[in-house]
Enzyme design. Structure first.
Site, short mmCIF file in Angstrom:
data_model
loop_
_atom_site.label_atom_id
_atom_site.label_comp_id
_atom_site.label_asym_id
_atom_site.label_seq_id
_atom_site.Cartn_x
_atom_site.Cartn_y
_atom_site.Cartn_z
N HIS A 24 0.84 -1.20 0.00
CA HIS A 24 0.00 0.00 0.00
C HIS A 24 0.87 1.25 0.00
O HIS A 24 2.01 1.21 0.44
CB HIS A 24 -0.94 0.01 1.21
CG HIS A 24 -0.24 -0.24 2.50
ND1 HIS A 24 0.10 -1.50 2.92
CD2 HIS A 24 0.20 0.61 3.46
CE1 HIS A 24 0.71 -1.43 4.09
NE2 HIS A 24 0.80 -0.15 4.44
N HIS A 60 0.86 5.19 1.39
CA HIS A 60 0.24 6.17 2.29
C HIS A 60 0.28 7.54 1.63
O HIS A 60 1.34 7.98 1.16
CB HIS A 60 1.05 6.31 3.59
CG HIS A 60 1.14 5.09 4.43
ND1 HIS A 60 0.39 4.92 5.56
CD2 HIS A 60 1.92 3.98 4.34
CE1 HIS A 60 0.71 3.77 6.14
NE2 HIS A 60 1.63 3.17 5.41
P1 5GP Z 1 2.07 0.01 7.27
O1 5GP Z 1 2.55 0.08 8.68
O2 5GP Z 1 1.91 -1.42 6.89
O3 5GP Z 1 2.86 0.82 6.28
O4 5GP Z 1 0.65 0.70 7.24
C1 5GP Z 1 -0.53 0.08 7.60
C2 5GP Z 1 -1.52 1.15 7.86
O5 5GP Z 1 -2.79 0.55 7.96
C3 5GP Z 1 -1.29 1.91 9.17
O6 5GP Z 1 -1.14 3.28 8.88
C4 5GP Z 1 -2.51 1.61 10.00
O7 5GP Z 1 -2.92 2.74 10.72
C5 5GP Z 1 -3.52 1.19 8.98
N1 5GP Z 1 -4.50 0.22 9.42
C6 5GP Z 1 -4.30 -0.86 10.21
N2 5GP Z 1 -5.43 -1.56 10.35
C7 5GP Z 1 -6.37 -0.90 9.62
C8 5GP Z 1 -7.77 -1.15 9.37
O8 5GP Z 1 -8.36 -2.12 9.84
N3 5GP Z 1 -8.41 -0.26 8.58
C9 5GP Z 1 -7.78 0.82 8.03
N4 5GP Z 1 -8.50 1.63 7.26
N5 5GP Z 1 -6.47 1.09 8.25
C10 5GP Z 1 -5.78 0.23 9.04
#
Ligand code: 5GP
Length: 147
Positions: free
Chosen positions: A107, A109
């Site tokens: 993903h 951001h």
């Molecule tokens: P990563 O740490 O993998 O780059 O980002 C994952 C993102 O997903 C984090 O910013 C976190 O806040 C978000 N996130 C985690 N669980 C959920 C969820 O159930 N729904 C949504 N919309 N975002 C989530």
């Protein structure tokens, strides 16, 4: 989770894509889905994900899907800027737990940045559902009006 961890089809973003878990969706087409981060680091923090690729991270994603993802990320960044008028926008994409990745479906951001406001802690504080719903409505309208 290492950079080479296998894709887990039960990860939360895979469940959101299949409609098994809710999200505050702001955009979708046949290749890409975008929704508000539940634990935003700033108002408007949006996640953009490929819908049809079982890719854990950048190493796994096919080039075509990556191009679609980034094309949509640019379009949504423009819409975020028009609607929320931030002074900056930060794009982030983490690969592997050592780099801060916590959800293992690739993903991007999109994090609007506002002058004088620091960045919230990553994936730490759940947003108020009413605030997310209001933002969702604004962004859906704005994105639909964009090309
Ligand atoms: P990563 O740490 O993998 O780059 O980002 C994952 C993102 O997903 C984090 O910013 C976190 O806040 C978000 N996130 C985690 N669980 C959920 C969820 O159930 N729904 C949504 N919309 N975002 C989530």
């Amino acid at each position: 989770m290492s950079l080479h961890t296998p894709y887990d089809p039960q990860n939360i973003f895979a469940r959101i894509i299949r409609g098994e878990a809710p999200c505050y969706k702001v955009y979708e087409d046949e290749d890409v889905l975008a929704f508000l981060d539940l634990y935003p680091q700033s108002p408007g923090h949006t996640l953009v994900i490929p819908r049809r690729s079982a890719a854990v991270n950048l190493l796994d994603l096919e080039t075509g899907a990556l191009c679609r993802l980034m094309t949509v990320a640019q379009r949504l960044t423009r819409a975020l800027v028009e609607e929320l008028q931030p002074e900056g926008v930060q794009l982030a994409q983490f690969n592997g737990a050592a780099a801060g990745q916590t959800v293992f479906h690739i993903h991007v951001h999109l994090v609007p940045r506002y002058a004088g406001q620091g960045l919230g802690i990553h994936a730490a504080q759940e947003a108020d559902p009413d605030a997310l719903q209001a933002l969702q409505a604004r962004l859906v309208r704005r994105i639909a009006a964009s090309s």
